[in-house]
Each structure stands twice: as C-alpha cells, then as structure tokens.
Motif scaffolding. Structure first.
Motif, PDB file in Angstrom:
ATOM      1  N   LEU A  72      42.283  17.142  -6.552  1.00 57.74           N
ATOM      2  CA  LEU A  72      42.494  16.418  -5.303  1.00 57.74           C
ATOM      3  C   LEU A  72      42.905  14.978  -5.571  1.00 57.74           C
ATOM      4  CD1 LEU A  72      39.247  17.544  -3.444  1.00 57.74           C
ATOM      5  CD2 LEU A  72      41.518  18.548  -3.234  1.00 57.74           C
ATOM      6  N   ASN A  73      43.822  14.478  -4.757  1.00 54.18           N
ATOM      7  CA  ASN A  73      44.158  13.063  -4.866  1.00 54.18           C
ATOM      8  C   ASN A  73      43.195  12.247  -3.996  1.00 54.18           C
ATOM      9  OD1 ASN A  73      45.164  12.954  -2.174  1.00 54.18           O
ATOM     10  ND2 ASN A  73      47.219  13.534  -2.855  1.00 54.18           N
ATOM     11  N   GLU A  74      43.331  10.933  -4.030  1.00 57.07           N
ATOM     12  CA  GLU A  74      42.417  10.041  -3.318  1.00 57.07           C
ATOM     13  C   GLU A  74      42.465  10.253  -1.797  1.00 57.07           C
ATOM     14  OE1 GLU A  74      41.758   5.278  -2.957  1.00 57.07           O
ATOM     15  OE2 GLU A  74      42.436   6.042  -4.894  1.00 57.07           O
ATOM     16  N   ILE A  75      43.654  10.495  -1.274  1.00 57.50           N
ATOM     17  CA  ILE A  75      43.797  10.728   0.169  1.00 57.50           C
ATOM     18  C   ILE A  75      43.050  11.994   0.580  1.00 57.50           C
ATOM     19  CG2 ILE A  75      45.437  11.297   2.018  1.00 57.50           C
ATOM     20  CD1 ILE A  75      47.507   9.556   0.502  1.00 57.50           C
ATOM     21  N   GLU A  76      43.259  13.073  -0.143  1.00 57.57           N
ATOM     22  CA  GLU A  76      42.609  14.347   0.186  1.00 57.57           C
ATOM     23  C   GLU A  76      41.090  14.222   0.116  1.00 57.57           C
ATOM     24  OE1 GLU A  76      46.442  16.757  -1.642  1.00 57.57           O
ATOM     25  OE2 GLU A  76      44.628  16.522  -2.850  1.00 57.57           O
ATOM     26  N   GLN A  77      40.594  13.517  -0.902  1.00 56.46           N
ATOM     27  CA  GLN A  77      39.149  13.326  -1.030  1.00 56.46           C
ATOM     28  C   GLN A  77      38.595  12.516   0.140  1.00 56.46           C
ATOM     29  OE1 GLN A  77      37.599  12.405  -5.038  1.00 56.46           O
ATOM     30  NE2 GLN A  77      39.694  12.778  -5.756  1.00 56.46           N
ATOM     31  N   ASP A  78      39.304  11.469   0.526  1.00 52.26           N
ATOM     32  CA  ASP A  78      38.866  10.648   1.659  1.00 52.26           C
ATOM     33  C   ASP A  78      38.875  11.472   2.946  1.00 52.26           C
ATOM     34  OD1 ASP A  78      38.228   7.753   2.492  1.00 52.26           O
ATOM     35  OD2 ASP A  78      39.837   8.280   3.894  1.00 52.26           O
ATOM     36  N   MET A  79      39.883  12.287   3.114  1.00 46.62           N
ATOM     37  CA  MET A  79      39.975  13.139   4.306  1.00 46.62           C
ATOM     38  C   MET A  79      38.753  14.056   4.423  1.00 46.62           C
ATOM     39  SD  MET A  79      43.964  14.304   4.205  1.00 46.62           S
ATOM     40  CE  MET A  79      43.855  15.328   5.685  1.00 46.62           C
ATOM     41  N   ILE A  80      38.443  14.735   3.341  1.00 48.62           N
ATOM     42  CA  ILE A  80      37.335  15.691   3.356  1.00 48.62           C
ATOM     43  C   ILE A  80      36.007  14.961   3.549  1.00 48.62           C
ATOM     44  CG2 ILE A  80      36.089  17.428   2.017  1.00 48.62           C
ATOM     45  CD1 ILE A  80      38.871  17.966   0.594  1.00 48.62           C
ATOM     46  N   ARG A  81      35.793  13.895   2.806  1.00 52.44           N
ATOM     47  CA  ARG A  81      34.538  13.147   2.849  1.00 52.44           C
ATOM     48  C   ARG A  81      34.274  12.533   4.224  1.00 52.44           C
ATOM     49  NH1 ARG A  81      35.722   9.433  -0.609  1.00 52.44           N
ATOM     50  NH2 ARG A  81      35.000  10.550  -2.440  1.00 52.44           N
ATOM     51  N   LYS A  82      35.331  12.076   4.900  1.00 51.30           N
ATOM     52  CA  LYS A  82      35.136  11.272   6.108  1.00 51.30           C
ATOM     53  C   LYS A  82      35.567  11.940   7.406  1.00 51.30           C
ATOM     54  CE  LYS A  82      35.491   7.137   3.304  1.00 51.30           C
ATOM     55  NZ  LYS A  82      36.362   6.003   2.961  1.00 51.30           N
ATOM     56  N   HIS A  83      35.850  13.243   7.374  1.00 54.80           N
ATOM     57  CA  HIS A  83      36.355  13.885   8.586  1.00 54.80           C
ATOM     58  C   HIS A  83      35.335  13.957   9.716  1.00 54.80           C
ATOM     59  CE1 HIS A  83      34.471  17.657   7.073  1.00 54.80           C
ATOM     60  NE2 HIS A  83      34.516  18.040   8.342  1.00 54.80           N
ATOM     61  N   MET A  84      34.073  13.717   9.441  1.00 56.13           N
ATOM     62  CA  MET A  84      33.045  13.748  10.481  1.00 56.13           C
ATOM     63  C   MET A  84      32.747  12.370  11.073  1.00 56.13           C
ATOM     64  SD  MET A  84      32.276  16.799  11.219  1.00 56.13           S
ATOM     65  CE  MET A  84      30.764  16.612  12.153  1.00 56.13           C
ATOM     66  N   PHE A  85      33.557  11.368  10.738  1.00 60.94           N
ATOM     67  CA  PHE A  85      33.371  10.050  11.326  1.00 60.94           C
ATOM     68  C   PHE A  85      33.451  10.180  12.850  1.00 60.94           C
ATOM     69  CE2 PHE A  85      35.113   6.084  13.011  1.00 60.94           C
ATOM     70  CZ  PHE A  85      34.202   5.176  12.500  1.00 60.94           C
ATOM     71  N   PRO A  86      32.571   9.580  13.603  1.00 60.28           N
ATOM     72  CA  PRO A  86      31.555   8.594  13.255  1.00 60.28           C
ATOM     73  C   PRO A  86      30.178   9.169  12.927  1.00 60.28           C
ATOM     74  CG  PRO A  86      31.755   8.666  15.620  1.00 60.28           C
ATOM     75  CD  PRO A  86      32.748   9.670  15.053  1.00 60.28           C
ATOM     76  N   LEU A  87      30.012  10.500  12.923  1.00 62.86           N
ATOM     77  CA  LEU A  87      28.715  11.064  12.540  1.00 62.86           C
ATOM     78  C   LEU A  87      28.353  10.630  11.125  1.00 62.86           C
ATOM     79  CD1 LEU A  87      26.377  12.789  13.513  1.00 62.86           C
ATOM     80  CD2 LEU A  87      27.589  14.801  12.692  1.00 62.86           C
ATOM     81  N   ASN A  88      29.313  10.672  10.228  1.00 59.36           N
ATOM     82  CA  ASN A  88      29.152  10.033   8.925  1.00 59.36           C
ATOM     83  C   ASN A  88      29.721   8.628   9.107  1.00 59.36           C
ATOM     84  OD1 ASN A  88      30.033  13.175   7.700  1.00 59.36           O
ATOM     85  ND2 ASN A  88      28.062  12.256   7.284  1.00 59.36           N
ATOM     86  N   PRO A  89      28.942   7.590   8.856  1.00 57.16           N
ATOM     87  CA  PRO A  89      29.293   6.248   9.337  1.00 57.16           C
ATOM     88  C   PRO A  89      30.418   5.496   8.624  1.00 57.16           C
ATOM     89  CG  PRO A  89      27.232   6.180   8.135  1.00 57.16           C
ATOM     90  CD  PRO A  89      27.624   7.620   8.230  1.00 57.16           C
ATOM     91  N   VAL A  90      30.842   5.935   7.450  1.00 56.86           N
ATOM     92  CA  VAL A  90      31.901   5.202   6.744  1.00 56.86           C
ATOM     93  C   VAL A  90      33.251   5.627   7.314  1.00 56.86           C
ATOM     94  CG1 VAL A  90      32.954   4.706   4.506  1.00 56.86           C
ATOM     95  CG2 VAL A  90      30.481   5.067   4.664  1.00 56.86           C
ATOM     96  N   PRO A  92      37.288   6.336   7.920  1.00 55.29           N
ATOM     97  CA  PRO A  92      38.392   6.782   7.069  1.00 55.29           C
ATOM     98  C   PRO A  92      39.230   5.606   6.575  1.00 55.29           C
ATOM     99  CG  PRO A  92      38.256   8.125   9.034  1.00 55.29           C
ATOM    100  CD  PRO A  92      37.330   6.975   9.235  1.00 55.29           C
ATOM    101  N   LYS A  93      39.800   5.792   5.384  1.00 55.94           N
ATOM    102  CA  LYS A  93      40.600   4.742   4.739  1.00 55.94           C
ATOM    103  C   LYS A  93      42.100   4.946   4.960  1.00 55.94           C
ATOM    104  CE  LYS A  93      41.252   2.686   0.157  1.00 55.94           C
ATOM    105  NZ  LYS A  93      40.817   2.746  -1.255  1.00 55.94           N
ATOM    106  N   TYR A  94      42.533   6.177   5.122  1.00 61.72           N
ATOM    107  CA  TYR A  94      43.964   6.502   5.162  1.00 61.72           C
ATOM    108  C   TYR A  94      44.379   7.060   6.518  1.00 61.72           C
ATOM    109  CZ  TYR A  94      43.412   6.098   0.145  1.00 61.72           C
ATOM    110  OH  TYR A  94      43.121   5.626  -1.118  1.00 61.72           O
ATOM    111  N   ARG A  95      45.665   6.930   6.827  1.00 57.05           N
ATOM    112  CA  ARG A  95      46.219   7.522   8.058  1.00 57.05           C
ATOM    113  C   ARG A  95      45.890   9.003   8.143  1.00 57.05           C
ATOM    114  NH1 ARG A  95      50.211   4.054   6.552  1.00 57.05           N
ATOM    115  NH2 ARG A  95      50.944   2.664   8.175  1.00 57.05           N
ATOM    116  N   GLU A  96      46.082   9.677   7.019  1.00 54.49           N
ATOM    117  CA  GLU A  96      45.858  11.122   6.982  1.00 54.49           C
ATOM    118  C   GLU A  96      44.412  11.465   7.356  1.00 54.49           C
ATOM    119  OE1 GLU A  96      49.287   9.967   4.438  1.00 54.49           O
ATOM    120  OE2 GLU A  96      47.228   9.229   4.609  1.00 54.49           O
ATOM    121  N   SER A  97      43.472  10.637   6.923  1.00 52.64           N
ATOM    122  CA  SER A  97      42.061  10.859   7.243  1.00 52.64           C
ATOM    123  C   SER A  97      41.796  10.672   8.732  1.00 52.64           C
ATOM    124  CB  SER A  97      41.180   9.902   6.442  1.00 52.64           C
ATOM    125  OG  SER A  97      41.435  10.012   5.058  1.00 52.64           O
ATOM    126  N   TRP A  98      42.424   9.654   9.323  1.00 51.39           N
ATOM    127  CA  TRP A  98      42.281   9.432  10.764  1.00 51.39           C
ATOM    128  C   TRP A  98      42.881  10.593  11.555  1.00 51.39           C
ATOM    129  CZ3 TRP A  98      38.994   6.356  12.948  1.00 51.39           C
ATOM    130  CH2 TRP A  98      38.568   5.211  12.300  1.00 51.39           C
TER     131      TRP A  98
END
Length: 116
Positions: A72-90, A92-98
């Motif tokens: 996985l690249n950094e974007i894909e990892q951020d997407m998976i890690r942060k897709h539950m925002f705001p339930l998970n409070p951090v 997203p860093k990337y457009r793709e994650s949003w």
C-alpha cells in the motif's frame, strides 16, 4: 449486503464524487483504498466480544490486514485508517481519503435506509 458488495458500491461512489472534487485525484489509489477500506475479515453482525467496538476499531483492523496482504502507498493507508472520521478523531490527510469518507457514509446511509 456483504462487505464485498458494500466495498464495490463505495468504490463506484468514490469515482462519482472524484469527478466533482477539486484538484488532482490519484484514481488508482482511490479505487484500491475504497476496495480495502473494510478489509477487517470478520462478520461484525455476529455478536462477539472481540468486535464489540467495531465502529471504532475496524479501520485499524482493515489496515493491518491490508498491509499484510498488499503493498500500500501512503494515500491508500491514510484512506483505510481514517475512513471512519469523525468517529476516529484524526482527520484525513489526502483528497482521496476525504472522498472515501464521504462515499462510505453515503453508501452506508443508503444501505441502512434500504434495509428497513
């Protein structure tokens, strides 16, 4: 609806949203992250103490499994890690994650309304 069907629907919704999202979008990462965002490998509908906190923990479980099985690249990892925002409070860093955050919530809402 299965997790597989949900993930396909989310990937399709991501592509629809990306057309209107400002700026460049890494479409390959967008689709890969969307397909793997719920790669937690258990049925959360079955009552079990190990996934009692599914809503909070499954993004981390999905990322751990995806890292184990895929490169996985950094974007894909951020997407998976942060897709539950705001339930998970951090946030997203990337457009793709949003985009994934929005697509997942749209699809989950439709699935919930359709089920009832």
């Amino acid at each position: 609806m299965s997790v597989y069907e949900h993930s396909l629907a989310v990937a399709r919704m991501c592509l629809r949203i990306a057309k209107y999202f400002p700026g460049e979008v890494d479409m390959r990462s967008l689709v890969r992250g969307a397909l793997l965002h719920d790669y937690f490998l258990y049925d959360w509908h079955i009552p079990d103490e190990s996934h009692k906190w599914h809503g909070v923990t499954h993004a981390g479980d999905a990322l751990k499994n995806a890292r184990r099985d895929f490169e996985l690249n950094e974007i894909e990892q951020d997407m998976i890690r942060k897709h539950m925002f705001p339930l998970n409070p951090v946030p997203p860093k990337y457009r793709e994650s949003w985009i994934l955050c929005m697509a997942d919530k749209i699809c989950a809402s439709k699935e919930t309304v359709k089920r009832h």
